[in-house]
Design a protein around this motif. Sequence first.
Motif, PDB file in Angstrom:
ATOM      1  N   LYS A 104       0.843  -1.197   0.000  1.00  0.00           N
ATOM      2  CA  LYS A 104       0.000   0.000   0.000  1.00  0.00           C
ATOM      3  C   LYS A 104       0.872   1.239   0.000  1.00  0.00           C
ATOM      4  N   TYR A 105       0.376   2.266  -0.634  1.00  0.00           N
ATOM      5  CA  TYR A 105       1.138   3.510  -0.735  1.00  0.00           C
ATOM      6  C   TYR A 105       0.322   4.666  -0.181  1.00  0.00           C
ATOM      7  N   GLN A 106       1.038   5.565   0.468  1.00  0.00           N
ATOM      8  CA  GLN A 106       0.421   6.752   1.026  1.00  0.00           C
ATOM      9  C   GLN A 106      -0.142   7.605  -0.124  1.00  0.00           C
ATOM     10  N   PRO A 107      -1.398   8.070  -0.018  1.00  0.00           N
ATOM     11  CA  PRO A 107      -1.879   8.989  -1.064  1.00  0.00           C
ATOM     12  C   PRO A 107      -0.940  10.192  -1.156  1.00  0.00           C
ATOM     13  N   TYR A 108      -0.585  10.577  -2.367  1.00  0.00           N
ATOM     14  CA  TYR A 108       0.311  11.717  -2.564  1.00  0.00           C
ATOM     15  C   TYR A 108      -0.542  12.960  -2.766  1.00  0.00           C
ATOM     16  N   LEU A 109      -0.436  13.908  -1.861  1.00  0.00           N
ATOM     17  CA  LEU A 109      -1.302  15.083  -1.895  1.00  0.00           C
ATOM     18  C   LEU A 109      -0.473  16.363  -1.840  1.00  0.00           C
ATOM     19  N   PRO A 110       0.185  16.709  -2.955  1.00  0.00           N
ATOM     20  CA  PRO A 110       0.991  17.931  -2.959  1.00  0.00           C
ATOM     21  C   PRO A 110       0.099  19.151  -2.734  1.00  0.00           C
ATOM     22  N   PRO A 111       0.692  20.266  -2.258  1.00  0.00           N
ATOM     23  CA  PRO A 111      -0.138  21.448  -2.008  1.00  0.00           C
ATOM     24  C   PRO A 111      -0.789  21.965  -3.283  1.00  0.00           C
ATOM     25  N   GLY A 112      -1.908  22.644  -3.121  1.00  0.00           N
ATOM     26  CA  GLY A 112      -2.606  23.217  -4.272  1.00  0.00           C
ATOM     27  C   GLY A 112      -4.022  23.554  -3.876  1.00  0.00           C
ATOM     28  N   PRO A 113      -4.667  24.432  -4.619  1.00  0.00           N
ATOM     29  CA  PRO A 113      -6.049  24.800  -4.307  1.00  0.00           C
ATOM     30  C   PRO A 113      -6.966  23.593  -4.512  1.00  0.00           C
ATOM     31  N   GLY A 114      -7.842  23.342  -3.564  1.00  0.00           N
ATOM     32  CA  GLY A 114      -8.776  22.226  -3.723  1.00  0.00           C
ATOM     33  C   GLY A 114      -8.215  20.909  -3.215  1.00  0.00           C
ATOM     34  N   ARG A 115      -7.070  20.972  -2.536  1.00  0.00           N
ATOM     35  CA  ARG A 115      -6.409  19.739  -2.086  1.00  0.00           C
ATOM     36  C   ARG A 115      -7.320  18.893  -1.196  1.00  0.00           C
ATOM     37  N   GLU A 116      -7.932  19.558  -0.219  1.00  0.00           N
ATOM     38  CA  GLU A 116      -8.755  18.813   0.721  1.00  0.00           C
ATOM     39  C   GLU A 116      -9.985  18.215   0.029  1.00  0.00           C
ATOM     40  N   LEU A 117     -10.537  18.983  -0.892  1.00  0.00           N
ATOM     41  CA  LEU A 117     -11.710  18.499  -1.630  1.00  0.00           C
ATOM     42  C   LEU A 117     -11.342  17.263  -2.458  1.00  0.00           C
ATOM     43  N   PHE A 118     -10.217  17.339  -3.146  1.00  0.00           N
ATOM     44  CA  PHE A 118      -9.740  16.183  -3.902  1.00  0.00           C
ATOM     45  C   PHE A 118      -9.564  14.991  -2.964  1.00  0.00           C
ATOM     46  N   ALA A 119      -8.962  15.283  -1.800  1.00  0.00           N
ATOM     47  CA  ALA A 119      -8.635  14.209  -0.862  1.00  0.00           C
ATOM     48  C   ALA A 119      -9.871  13.587  -0.214  1.00  0.00           C
ATOM     49  N   THR A 120     -11.038  14.232  -0.335  1.00  0.00           N
ATOM     50  CA  THR A 120     -12.255  13.595   0.179  1.00  0.00           C
ATOM     51  C   THR A 120     -13.130  13.086  -0.959  1.00  0.00           C
ATOM     52  N   SER A 121     -12.734  13.326  -2.198  1.00  0.00           N
ATOM     53  CA  SER A 121     -13.629  12.986  -3.307  1.00  0.00           C
ATOM     54  C   SER A 121     -13.164  11.804  -4.137  1.00  0.00           C
ATOM     55  N   CYS A 122     -11.866  11.550  -4.149  1.00  0.00           N
ATOM     56  CA  CYS A 122     -11.346  10.654  -5.183  1.00  0.00           C
ATOM     57  C   CYS A 122     -10.702   9.368  -4.657  1.00  0.00           C
ATOM     58  N   LEU A 123     -10.306   9.367  -3.386  1.00  0.00           N
ATOM     59  CA  LEU A 123      -9.468   8.267  -2.906  1.00  0.00           C
ATOM     60  C   LEU A 123     -10.232   6.998  -2.527  1.00  0.00           C
ATOM     61  N   SER A 124     -11.571   7.056  -2.526  1.00  0.00           N
ATOM     62  CA  SER A 124     -12.324   5.843  -2.193  1.00  0.00           C
ATOM     63  C   SER A 124     -12.062   4.763  -3.228  1.00  0.00           C
ATOM     64  N   CYS A 125     -11.996   5.183  -4.475  1.00  0.00           N
ATOM     65  CA  CYS A 125     -11.933   4.189  -5.546  1.00  0.00           C
ATOM     66  C   CYS A 125     -10.532   3.956  -6.092  1.00  0.00           C
ATOM     67  N   HIS A 126      -9.690   4.986  -6.042  1.00  0.00           N
ATOM     68  CA  HIS A 126      -8.379   4.784  -6.662  1.00  0.00           C
ATOM     69  C   HIS A 126      -7.285   5.601  -5.995  1.00  0.00           C
ATOM     70  N   ALA A 127      -6.067   5.138  -6.217  1.00  0.00           N
ATOM     71  CA  ALA A 127      -4.879   5.778  -5.674  1.00  0.00           C
ATOM     72  C   ALA A 127      -4.554   7.048  -6.468  1.00  0.00           C
ATOM     73  N   THR A 128      -3.737   7.914  -5.876  1.00  0.00           N
ATOM     74  CA  THR A 128      -3.348   9.154  -6.558  1.00  0.00           C
ATOM     75  C   THR A 128      -2.442   8.892  -7.759  1.00  0.00           C
ATOM     76  N   ARG A 129      -1.916   7.706  -7.835  1.00  0.00           N
ATOM     77  CA  ARG A 129      -1.088   7.328  -8.965  1.00  0.00           C
ATOM     78  C   ARG A 129      -1.876   7.414 -10.289  1.00  0.00           C
ATOM     79  N   TYR A 130      -3.196   7.365 -10.202  1.00  0.00           N
ATOM     80  CA  TYR A 130      -4.027   7.550 -11.402  1.00  0.00           C
ATOM     81  C   TYR A 130      -3.831   8.941 -11.988  1.00  0.00           C
ATOM     82  N   ILE A 131      -3.460   9.903 -11.130  1.00  0.00           N
ATOM     83  CA  ILE A 131      -3.196  11.254 -11.617  1.00  0.00           C
ATOM     84  C   ILE A 131      -1.754  11.314 -12.109  1.00  0.00           C
ATOM     85  N   THR A 132      -0.848  10.747 -11.301  1.00  0.00           N
ATOM     86  CA  THR A 132       0.583  10.802 -11.603  1.00  0.00           C
ATOM     87  C   THR A 132       0.892  10.398 -13.046  1.00  0.00           C
ATOM     88  N   MET A 133       0.246   9.318 -13.506  1.00  0.00           N
ATOM     89  CA  MET A 133       0.663   8.772 -14.806  1.00  0.00           C
ATOM     90  C   MET A 133       0.035   9.489 -16.005  1.00  0.00           C
TER      91      MET A 133
END
Lengths: 408, 298
Positions: free
Chosen positions: B27-56
């Motif tokens: 398991k990998y820690q969700p990667y949440l770099p600073p930015g506007p909307g960070r908290e909203l992203f962090a409550t909206s997207c992580l149920s289904c997939h890892a942040t690596r979906y954004i990275t790639m």
Amino acid sequence: MHLIDRRTFLKISGLTGAGIVAPRVVFAADATSAAADRPQAAPWRSRLVKFPEKTEMILLTDRPPQLETPLKYFKQDLTPNEAFFVRWHLSGIPTSVDLGTFRLSVGGHVEKPLSLSVADLKKNFEPVSLVAVGQCSGNSRSFFQPRVAGGQWANGAMGCAKWTGVRLKDLLERAGVKSGAVDVRFAGLDEPPLPDTAKFVKSLDLQHAADGEVMVAYAMNDADLPMLNGYPLRLIVPGWFATYWVKSLNQINVLPEKFKGFWMDKAYRIPKADNHNESPQRLATETIPINRHTLRSIFVTPPNVAALADKPIEVEGLAFDDGTGVTKVELSSDGGKSWNETKFVGDDMGKYAWRRWKTSWTPPAPGSFTLMCCATNKAGVMQTTAPQWNRSGYQRNVIEQIQVEVRA
Amino acid sequence: MKRIALLVIVLAASIAQAQVKSIELPKYQPYLPPGPGRELFATSCLSCHATRYITMQPVMTQGKWEESVRKMIKTYGAPISEELVPEIAQYLVAFQQAPLDPLSRVTANPEPKISFDPNAGDAGKGKAVYARACASCHGTEGKGDGPAMANLLPVATNLTAGRFARSAVVRAITHGVPGTSMPAFPSLSAGDVQDVVACVTQMGGATEPTIVSDQAKLLFTQNCASCHGNDGRGDGFNASTLPRAPTNFSQREPATEQALKAITDGVAGTPMPSWKAKLADPQRKLLADYVRTLYHGD
């Protein structure tokens, strides 16, 4: 090398009709290895990870897991289980399976619904084996231009393995398909994490499902399937994209009507016309479910070989199609003006397996050279460099080009 | 004869065991770099997939990202309200400009060698240990508002809201909580751990009793059980894949307003999504009451 401009793309994509054997080089540039954007060299791809029962693989995503096979494993006829690519859709994947309670159900529009343990399958049905390439619909997606969102695979979302199991036909016969049956639906142990996400369910029409080749496999290269490749049972649909190869298969349902479901009706669809091409400005209005593999060949070596003028280098790759049968693979080092046939190496493991090919090329002088490989199959179909694009980044099979820098 | 019977039982047990195959996913820690909307992203997207979906992904514009988020809502059923789409997309644009994902593994710490008696602690002595080891994140009063928590997601647990089983607190202190910033504290002596557990478990308390309703139970089964498990023990089908284990309500009774806030807004930085767009106010209230009925303590 130059990128295809949009107007040229539109012009050409409107010209290549389905089934037409187009001249293989439409023009000498394709975006595969455009220096400006080399997806296969993206920094995020550099981290290799080891998942359970798997060797070090390229991490696309960790949850749900998507792992790409490093190219070096394609220098052998069969892809080792530990290196075979991994792709799950929904994060609720099985991490523990008890064969004591696991059952495959065959039900729906049948006379006698079945509930079978893996032991039942091994004991009560004739075992069959088949070597087949399993390839993700989005294999090589990262090479499309313009880029397409989705799993950013290079060429490693595929593998070739020996599958052993039972014919789906035999299971359907044992259950007794009722007259009027149309489709067969397949689902596995994976579950969506949220209630409004569609469970991963796929279907085949009955005739295809009962063709005697579609298989429920319990072994991969003579061993249990790794959990991440679909332990304990996986549907094998030879010659078709692996989206149909349902992992951890535990439900087979015969339907008296056409199956309707998200993963057939909304996802995994390709444009119906224009040789399955479209453009971002003119998306196809009619789409169909993705189906058979398209003919393709890829380079396994080089990509990054150091070449010297007048010193021969080995060039190696593989080719496959939907089971029609690859007859030859040719190599060009002059932008497609002239072609030389390569030699098949390794074993011919059947029509659904890939053929590996090899040749030697001697760079005539220092400089930058573009190598291209092109496969032809028994039906006389040949790969082309005609621009290829669709919104989902599926079934890429344009002639692959690699750049070799030759020093004095 | 007896011995043969025993042998048969042992054999049968080992055969049964051999039929179970299990894996443990990294398991990998969700990667949440600073930015506007960070908290909203962090409550909206992580149920289904890892942040690596954004990275790639290839670099995409605000418009393309909005299209992507809408696809998540419309075709994958993500519980996100339409009006939040631009803010999430804004974060995704910022995410792609941030440095590359460090891909930090979430590791489970080994079982501690010393054993603890969860009931043996002295809360008074524990206060000093708390001030030294815990207060910087959890705050002097345990409200989860310590100065070291700035920008960390998920935020530190509020220890004053509801109650915890002592064994769960022992486990958190000795193992850390994988998928959060809570480390293990191997430097604390057995006595220190027992004392601080006594101190921490006194910070909160039982919440008002509620009645289990069939409707609440059904809502829980339909929406929550896939992660939290049918009995709320944090052992649902998805649990084994998540970087932070889902709350085990048999050992954690949240305060009503805290549970309601988690259900309504999600818990940023964890796979717990916001249910505002999917469940109506009264339904969320029912669930907040329901999860409090699942507590068993130690």
